[in-house]
Design a protein around this motif. Structure first.
Motif, PDB file in Angstrom:
ATOM      1  N   ALA A 259       4.917  16.392   3.339  1.00 56.79           N
ATOM      2  CA  ALA A 259       4.631  15.326   2.363  1.00 56.79           C
ATOM      3  C   ALA A 259       5.714  14.259   2.338  1.00 56.79           C
ATOM      4  N   THR A 260       6.918  14.581   2.833  1.00 59.21           N
ATOM      5  CA  THR A 260       8.004  13.595   2.814  1.00 59.21           C
ATOM      6  C   THR A 260       8.157  12.861   4.143  1.00 59.21           C
ATOM      7  N   ALA A 261       7.326  13.180   5.125  1.00 57.54           N
ATOM      8  CA  ALA A 261       7.450  12.540   6.438  1.00 57.54           C
ATOM      9  C   ALA A 261       7.321  11.027   6.307  1.00 57.54           C
ATOM     10  N   GLY A 262       8.307  10.313   6.808  1.00 56.18           N
ATOM     11  CA  GLY A 262       8.297   8.859   6.744  1.00 56.18           C
ATOM     12  C   GLY A 262       8.990   8.277   5.526  1.00 56.18           C
TER      13      GLY A 262
ATOM     14  N   PRO B 298      11.727  13.187  -8.688  1.00 59.46           N
ATOM     15  CA  PRO B 298      10.677  13.392  -7.678  1.00 59.46           C
ATOM     16  C   PRO B 298       9.477  14.128  -8.286  1.00 59.46           C
ATOM     17  N   SER B 299       8.286  13.666  -7.975  1.00 63.83           N
ATOM     18  CA  SER B 299       7.070  14.295  -8.476  1.00 63.83           C
ATOM     19  C   SER B 299       6.854  15.655  -7.821  1.00 63.83           C
ATOM     20  N   TRP B 300       6.027  16.462  -8.457  1.00 64.52           N
ATOM     21  CA  TRP B 300       5.739  17.809  -7.942  1.00 64.52           C
ATOM     22  C   TRP B 300       5.235  17.751  -6.508  1.00 64.52           C
ATOM     23  N   ASP B 301       4.363  16.770  -6.204  1.00 65.68           N
ATOM     24  CA  ASP B 301       3.777  16.666  -4.865  1.00 65.68           C
ATOM     25  C   ASP B 301       4.645  15.869  -3.890  1.00 65.68           C
ATOM     26  N   LEU B 302       5.828  15.418  -4.340  1.00 67.60           N
ATOM     27  CA  LEU B 302       6.833  14.753  -3.506  1.00 67.60           C
ATOM     28  C   LEU B 302       6.411  13.364  -3.031  1.00 67.60           C
ATOM     29  N   LYS B 303       5.391  12.796  -3.635  1.00 62.84           N
ATOM     30  CA  LYS B 303       4.872  11.513  -3.163  1.00 62.84           C
ATOM     31  C   LYS B 303       5.306  10.325  -4.012  1.00 62.84           C
ATOM     32  N   THR B 304       5.929  10.598  -5.154  1.00 60.85           N
ATOM     33  CA  THR B 304       6.346   9.534  -6.067  1.00 60.85           C
ATOM     34  C   THR B 304       7.714   9.879  -6.644  1.00 60.85           C
ATOM     35  N   LEU B 305       8.531   8.855  -6.856  1.00 55.85           N
ATOM     36  CA  LEU B 305       9.767   9.001  -7.619  1.00 55.85           C
ATOM     37  C   LEU B 305       9.570   8.275  -8.945  1.00 55.85           C
TER      38      LEU B 305
ATOM     39  N   ILE C  18       8.188   4.771  -8.145  1.00 55.19           N
ATOM     40  CA  ILE C  18       8.755   4.204  -6.918  1.00 55.19           C
ATOM     41  C   ILE C  18       8.051   4.871  -5.743  1.00 55.19           C
ATOM     42  N   ASP C  19       7.632   4.068  -4.785  1.00 56.12           N
ATOM     43  CA  ASP C  19       7.039   4.586  -3.552  1.00 56.12           C
ATOM     44  C   ASP C  19       8.183   4.959  -2.605  1.00 56.12           C
ATOM     45  N   PRO C  20       8.396   6.254  -2.321  1.00 59.08           N
ATOM     46  CA  PRO C  20       9.538   6.641  -1.479  1.00 59.08           C
ATOM     47  C   PRO C  20       9.393   6.246  -0.016  1.00 59.08           C
ATOM     48  N   PHE C  21       8.204   5.784   0.366  1.00 57.17           N
ATOM     49  CA  PHE C  21       7.997   5.373   1.750  1.00 57.17           C
ATOM     50  C   PHE C  21       8.330   3.897   1.969  1.00 57.17           C
TER      51      PHE C  21
ATOM     52  N   TRP D 288      16.958  11.115  -1.811  1.00 53.74           N
ATOM     53  CA  TRP D 288      15.623  11.321  -1.247  1.00 53.74           C
ATOM     54  C   TRP D 288      15.575  10.908   0.208  1.00 53.74           C
ATOM     55  N   PRO D 289      14.812  11.670   1.044  1.00 54.23           N
ATOM     56  CA  PRO D 289      14.062  12.882   0.692  1.00 54.23           C
ATOM     57  C   PRO D 289      14.981  14.096   0.576  1.00 54.23           C
ATOM     58  N   GLN D 290      14.485  15.117  -0.113  1.00 45.61           N
ATOM     59  CA  GLN D 290      15.163  16.402  -0.213  1.00 45.61           C
ATOM     60  C   GLN D 290      14.264  17.489   0.378  1.00 45.61           C
TER      61      GLN D 290
END
Length: 397
Positions: A63-66, A106-113, A133-136, A382-384
């Motif tokens: 989920a954190t790729a990229g 970080p959100s549970w699904d790792l897609k949002t900060l 925040i969009d971590p991508f 991030w990412p962790q």
């Protein structure tokens, strides 16, 4: 990575229990600690001796790729976020958010900060908000009005966000994606409900009550208060961050007023011991190999004034529950909140009353400083590594 001493200690306890019950474990190949039965929807505990095993160095979720490699710093008094490149130590972005940003979560699904903008009192109430925040891309989205979000956690099954409404002594359960309200849980005897961590099976959480030296235990399945525990060593204790041990046996609680860390038995909800660390003990961060706990000691000053110049970081060995190192911050400093880098070689902390961020080498304690905005608080790295986030600045499992 499994800590041998922890594993041995846990297995020894189980062996004693087995012998007392007349159960023979000797000669059984591959015998290990029993599996943990988690609450429905919670990911399994892979290693019962180290619940942080899946958040080891560079064990990234797909989920954190990229995701961009960045340090996100909320500046509480300047109402903005600084974004740091951890390699160059340069601020590569800066943007305004809501009033009094406290933590980046970080959100549970790792897609949002999520930036928890605590807000301030108006005639209509507290104008708090959550900025995604969009971590991508590293860019913020539109803020969502949320009342009094001092901190943010997630239920172990990921179905609810838990907004810590500190001023109102309550927990607000919300949709983890939209922040739509679901329900509230009052904790009337918890003045300054604040930081939290969850049991190894996800069945309960313990929250700190900052302003009355108390802890509150919450049943996460039935969503009710199970009880309160007054911390015993100081009349005016001030518990801050809390973190569970790798084997799930005890919780560590930093107390800013008495300068150290309580050890609390989670199941019996009782005091075990106390570990002195340094003035203003505040933040708690496990090492990536699950063997050590980094403690940020913010210094001996008043809570909302510049400390006396004695900020430091202590390192506790999980196996022995002893301090094995203490790293002073050059010039004193005020190390507060943050987290460990993905590879475990750096500890990033906000210097809350010095308007800087500290990058601390976890092998030597060497400190590099980066100037940021006014009163940086709960920064996140991030990412962790990890499969999911339970909240705060990255309680990863």
């Amino acid at each position: 990575m499994m800590n041998f001493t922890q594993s041995f200690r846990r297995r020894s306890r189980l062996l004693v229990l087995a012998v007392s019950l007349g159960i023979c474990l000797a000669g059984r190949p591959g015998w290990a600690a029993p599996e943990v039965t988690t609450v429905p929807g919670m990911p399994p505990v892979v290693d019962p001796d180290n619940l942080y095993s899946e958040a080891g160095a560079n064990l990234f979720s797909p989920a954190t790729a990229g995701a961009l490699s960045r340090i996100y710093v909320p500046n509480r008094r300047s109402n903005d976020v600084d974004v740091i490149d951890p390699v160059t130590h340069k601020i590569v972005d800066h943007f305004k958010v809501g009033f009094s940003p406290q933590h980046i979560v970080p959100s549970w699904d790792l897609k949002t900060l999520w930036v928890a903008n605590n807000g301030h009192e108006t005639k209509k109430g507290v104008d708090g908000s959550m900025t995604p925040i969009d971590p991508f891309t590293g860019k913020p989205g539109a803020a969502i009005p949320v009342e009094d979000p001092y901190n943010l956690y997630f239920t172990p099954d990921g179905k609810s966000a838990i907004v810590v409404a500190e001023m109102h002594k309550r927990l607000d359960f919300r949709d983890p994606h939209t922040m739509a309200f679901q329900m509230s849980l009052e904790a009337p005897d918890c003045n300054g409900i604040n930081h939290a961590d969850f049991s190894i099976d996800g069945s309960y959480a313990i929250f700190t009550c900052e302003f009355d030296g108390t802890l509150v235990k919450i049943d996460m399945v039935n969503r009710k208060v199970l009880g309160y525990l007054k911390l015993p060593l100081a009349k005016h204790g001030m518990p801050q961050d809390i973190r569970i041990s790798p084997d799930g046996e005890v919780f560590y609680v930093a107390d800013m007023h008495i300068g150290g860390v309580y050890v609390i038995d989670g199941k019996s909800f009782s005091f075990v011991s106390f570990i002195p660390t340094g003035p203003g003990a505040h933040g708690l961060y496990p090492s990536r190999d699950g063997t050590k706990l980094y403690v940020s000691n913010r210094g001996g000053g008043m809570v909302f004034a510049k400390p006396h110049g004695d900020g430091s970081v202590s390192v506790i060995d999980f196996a022995t529950r002893k301090v094995i190192a203490n790293w002073p911050i050059p010039g004193g400093g005020s190390p507060d909140m943050g987290n460990v880098s993905a590879d475990g070689t750096h500890l990033w902390l906000s210097g809350r009353f010095d308007d800087v961020v500290y990058d601390i080498d976890t092998a030597t304690g060497h400190v590099t400083q980066v100037d940021v905005g006014k009163e940086p608080h709960g920064l996140t790295v991030w990412p962790q590594p990890g499969r999911y986030s339970l909240g705060h600045t990255g309680n990863m499992r």
